[in-house]
Design a protein around this motif. Structure first.
Motif, short mmCIF file in Angstrom:
data_model
loop_
_atom_site.label_atom_id
_atom_site.label_comp_id
_atom_site.label_asym_id
_atom_site.label_seq_id
_atom_site.Cartn_x
_atom_site.Cartn_y
_atom_site.Cartn_z
N ALA A 248 -88.40 148.65 -68.94
CA ALA A 248 -86.90 148.10 -69.62
C ALA A 248 -86.19 148.85 -67.88
CB ALA A 248 -86.32 148.55 -70.95
N ARG A 249 -86.34 149.46 -67.90
CA ARG A 249 -85.47 150.19 -66.64
C ARG A 249 -85.93 149.67 -65.36
NH1 ARG A 249 -85.01 155.64 -63.00
NH2 ARG A 249 -83.17 154.93 -61.47
N ARG A 250 -87.73 149.28 -65.31
CA ARG A 250 -87.99 149.27 -64.65
C ARG A 250 -87.95 147.37 -64.04
NH1 ARG A 250 -94.10 146.67 -65.88
NH2 ARG A 250 -92.61 145.40 -66.79
N ASN A 251 -87.96 147.46 -65.19
CA ASN A 251 -87.36 145.02 -64.61
C ASN A 251 -85.94 145.46 -64.99
OD1 ASN A 251 -90.34 144.52 -66.21
ND2 ASN A 251 -89.32 144.15 -68.41
N ILE A 252 -84.49 146.29 -65.25
CA ILE A 252 -83.40 146.03 -64.60
C ILE A 252 -83.57 146.44 -62.84
CG2 ILE A 252 -81.38 147.03 -64.28
CD1 ILE A 252 -81.80 148.01 -67.87
N VAL A 253 -84.52 147.62 -63.24
CA VAL A 253 -84.47 147.21 -61.11
C VAL A 253 -85.32 146.23 -60.82
CG1 VAL A 253 -85.21 148.69 -59.52
CG2 VAL A 253 -84.81 149.99 -61.35
N LEU A 254 -86.28 145.61 -61.37
CA LEU A 254 -86.44 144.89 -60.75
C LEU A 254 -85.90 142.61 -60.40
CD1 LEU A 254 -90.83 144.65 -61.65
CD2 LEU A 254 -89.75 145.21 -59.05
N LYS A 255 -84.94 143.10 -61.40
CA LYS A 255 -84.43 141.68 -62.17
C LYS A 255 -83.31 141.02 -61.04
CE LYS A 255 -84.73 140.75 -66.85
NZ LYS A 255 -84.62 140.41 -67.63
N SER A 256 -82.01 142.98 -60.27
CA SER A 256 -81.45 143.33 -59.92
C SER A 256 -81.84 142.93 -58.69
CB SER A 256 -80.23 144.57 -59.83
OG SER A 256 -81.66 145.60 -59.70
N ALA A 257 -83.52 143.47 -57.94
CA ALA A 257 -83.72 143.24 -56.32
C ALA A 257 -83.82 141.61 -56.36
CB ALA A 257 -84.70 144.35 -56.63
N LYS A 258 -84.21 140.53 -57.27
CA LYS A 258 -84.24 139.78 -57.37
C LYS A 258 -83.61 138.69 -57.03
CE LYS A 258 -86.78 137.68 -60.00
NZ LYS A 258 -88.05 136.65 -61.02
N SER A 259 -82.13 139.48 -57.60
CA SER A 259 -80.55 138.97 -57.63
C SER A 259 -80.43 139.35 -56.32
CB SER A 259 -79.45 138.95 -58.81
OG SER A 259 -80.67 139.38 -60.12
N PHE A 260 -80.92 140.64 -55.36
CA PHE A 260 -79.77 140.63 -54.20
C PHE A 260 -80.53 140.07 -53.52
CE2 PHE A 260 -80.70 143.73 -50.71
CZ PHE A 260 -79.41 144.11 -50.46
N GLY A 261 -81.82 139.55 -53.85
CA GLY A 261 -82.16 138.50 -52.88
C GLY A 261 -83.91 138.82 -52.28
N ALA A 262 -84.14 140.07 -53.35
CA ALA A 262 -85.75 140.20 -52.61
C ALA A 262 -86.75 138.78 -52.95
CB ALA A 262 -85.84 141.38 -53.30
N GLY A 263 -87.51 138.52 -51.94
CA GLY A 263 -88.79 137.54 -52.83
C GLY A 263 -89.86 138.13 -54.22
N ILE A 264 -89.79 137.71 -54.48
CA ILE A 264 -91.43 137.55 -55.36
C ILE A 264 -92.24 138.54 -54.76
CG2 ILE A 264 -92.82 137.58 -57.38
CD1 ILE A 264 -90.52 135.26 -57.90
N ARG A 265 -93.59 138.25 -53.92
CA ARG A 265 -94.35 138.00 -53.17
C ARG A 265 -93.68 140.12 -52.51
NH1 ARG A 265 -98.88 136.30 -54.10
NH2 ARG A 265 -98.63 133.76 -54.22
N GLN A 266 -92.67 140.04 -51.55
CA GLN A 266 -92.52 140.78 -51.45
C GLN A 266 -92.29 141.93 -51.76
OE1 GLN A 266 -88.17 140.26 -49.33
NE2 GLN A 266 -88.64 141.71 -47.71
N LEU A 267 -91.24 142.26 -53.62
CA LEU A 267 -91.26 143.29 -54.29
C LEU A 267 -92.62 143.00 -55.16
CD1 LEU A 267 -88.25 141.90 -56.39
CD2 LEU A 267 -88.06 143.85 -54.91
N SER A 268 -93.33 142.56 -55.01
CA SER A 268 -94.73 143.05 -55.45
C SER A 268 -95.33 143.72 -54.12
CB SER A 268 -95.89 142.06 -56.13
OG SER A 268 -97.26 142.46 -56.22
N ARG A 269 -95.15 143.35 -53.22
CA ARG A 269 -96.27 144.11 -52.05
C ARG A 269 -95.16 145.72 -52.10
NH1 ARG A 269 -94.04 144.33 -47.29
NH2 ARG A 269 -93.11 142.05 -47.30
N LEU A 270 -94.23 146.10 -51.96
CA LEU A 270 -93.57 147.42 -51.75
C LEU A 270 -93.56 147.79 -53.24
CD1 LEU A 270 -89.92 146.29 -50.51
CD2 LEU A 270 -91.90 147.21 -49.44
N THR A 271 -93.37 147.61 -54.73
CA THR A 271 -93.72 148.23 -55.32
C THR A 271 -94.76 148.17 -56.40
OG1 THR A 271 -92.89 146.43 -57.46
CG2 THR A 271 -90.89 148.03 -55.87
N GLY A 272 -95.58 147.90 -56.05
CA GLY A 272 -96.79 148.10 -56.69
C GLY A 272 -97.72 147.09 -57.81
N VAL A 273 -95.85 146.61 -58.62
CA VAL A 273 -95.66 146.11 -59.92
C VAL A 273 -96.31 144.69 -59.65
CG1 VAL A 273 -94.35 145.32 -61.60
CG2 VAL A 273 -93.76 146.87 -60.62
N SER A 274 -96.97 144.48 -60.48
CA SER A 274 -97.80 142.89 -60.13
C SER A 274 -96.80 141.50 -60.06
CB SER A 274 -98.63 142.42 -61.20
OG SER A 274 -98.40 141.94 -62.79
#
Length: 281
Positions: A248-274
């Motif tokens: 649940a917390r992971r998803n909150i963090v990722l959603k907020s990062a996406k809203s901040f403007g981070a790209g999906i592939r960028q987040l996947s690359r940085l965090t290791g989440v698929s």
């Protein structure tokens, strides 16, 4: 072009004539341009220690001794390398082992180190590395330029001399080593150093046919921006920590990062989440 003048001899001069041909390979010279990248484009280097570890592991592949300490034929020879945050470029020649065996050993050893250091147990690299044969001296020199220009092309260095995690310092002579990792002397005995420095230092053209990491997603934020956001907003010092968070917390963090403007592939690359998980959020 002067670089391709009489100062350059046949690429075959870089190899011994009795070098065995590998059944799997398409290269008639035994030389390959290899690219090894993180799974889901995630970062495989987090700090200087990680880069140094990869270089140390590469060095073990260029040296091999018997029980008496005598040097044996090494598994491979490196002509160039560039370690980027989420992928590695190698210009490597097969010797006692195939390029597949060399890359497999390197990948397994580094993944073991990385997973232990960061408390992971997932795959680090994508399943199959990419490679292309290098069958001419002209293309060999093009790749010397292209590999060392990778940080400049990516916008993380203004020129090739500024980037510390490539083999360029061995060629430029600005960081001489008693025991260089790459077979620099073999190349410089056939290519004038001054010509090579001038050639590699010139901004690279767009070589669409050269093997490179995919750049399908336009990134509007830098990785440092995303890292700062995760730290300042969520108290996460290392993006790789995200994949270990409760769901649940992971998803909150990722959603907020996406809203901040981070790209999906960028987040996947940085965090290791698929990529698929982040895309669905």
């Amino acid at each position: 072009m002067s670089l391709y003048s009489n100062k350059i001899v046949s690429l075959q001069c870089l190899m011994t004539t009795d070098m065995p041909r590998q059944v799997r390979k398409r290269s008639g010279t035994g030389i390959y341009h290899v690219m090894l990248r993180g799974i889901n484009r995630q970062d495989i280097f987090e700090d200087d220690e990680d880069y140094l570890q990869m270089i140390a592991l590469m060095r073990t592949l260029t040296e091999r001794r018997d029980e008496n300490g005598l040097l044996l034929q090494p598994p491979c020879a490196f002509y160039a390398y560039c370690l980027m945050s989420n992928h590695v470029h190698l210009l490597v020649r097969e010797r006692a082992e195939t390029v597949s065996e060399v890359v497999k050993k390197l990948g397994i050893a580094y993944a073991y180190y990385f997973n232990r250091k960061y408390g992971r147990n997932e795959h680090l690299f994508q399943d199959r590395f990419k490679s292309e044969p290098v069958d001419s001296m002209e293309y060999f020199v093009v790749l010397l330029r292209y590999i060392h220009q990778n940080p400049v092309k990516s916008g993380i260095a203004s020129n090739v001399d500024d980037y510390p995690w490539s083999s360029w310092s061995e060629y430029s002579g600005k960081c001489p080593q008693e025991y260089p990792l790459c077979a620099v002397s073999s190349v410089l005995s056939r290519i004038d150093r001054h010509d090579l420095v001038e050639w590699v230092s010139t901004p690279v053209d767009d070589y669409n046919d050269i093997l490179d990491i995919d750049t399908e997603e336009k990134i509007t934020l830098s990785d440092s921006d995303v890292r700062a956001f995760l730290l300042n907003t969520h108290g996460i010092a290392n993006p790789l920590m995200v994949q270990s968070l409760e769901k649940a917390r992971r998803n909150i963090v990722l959603k907020s990062a996406k809203s901040f403007g981070a790209g999906i592939r960028q987040l996947s690359r940085l965090t290791g989440v698929s990529f698929g998980i982040i895309q669905k959020l």
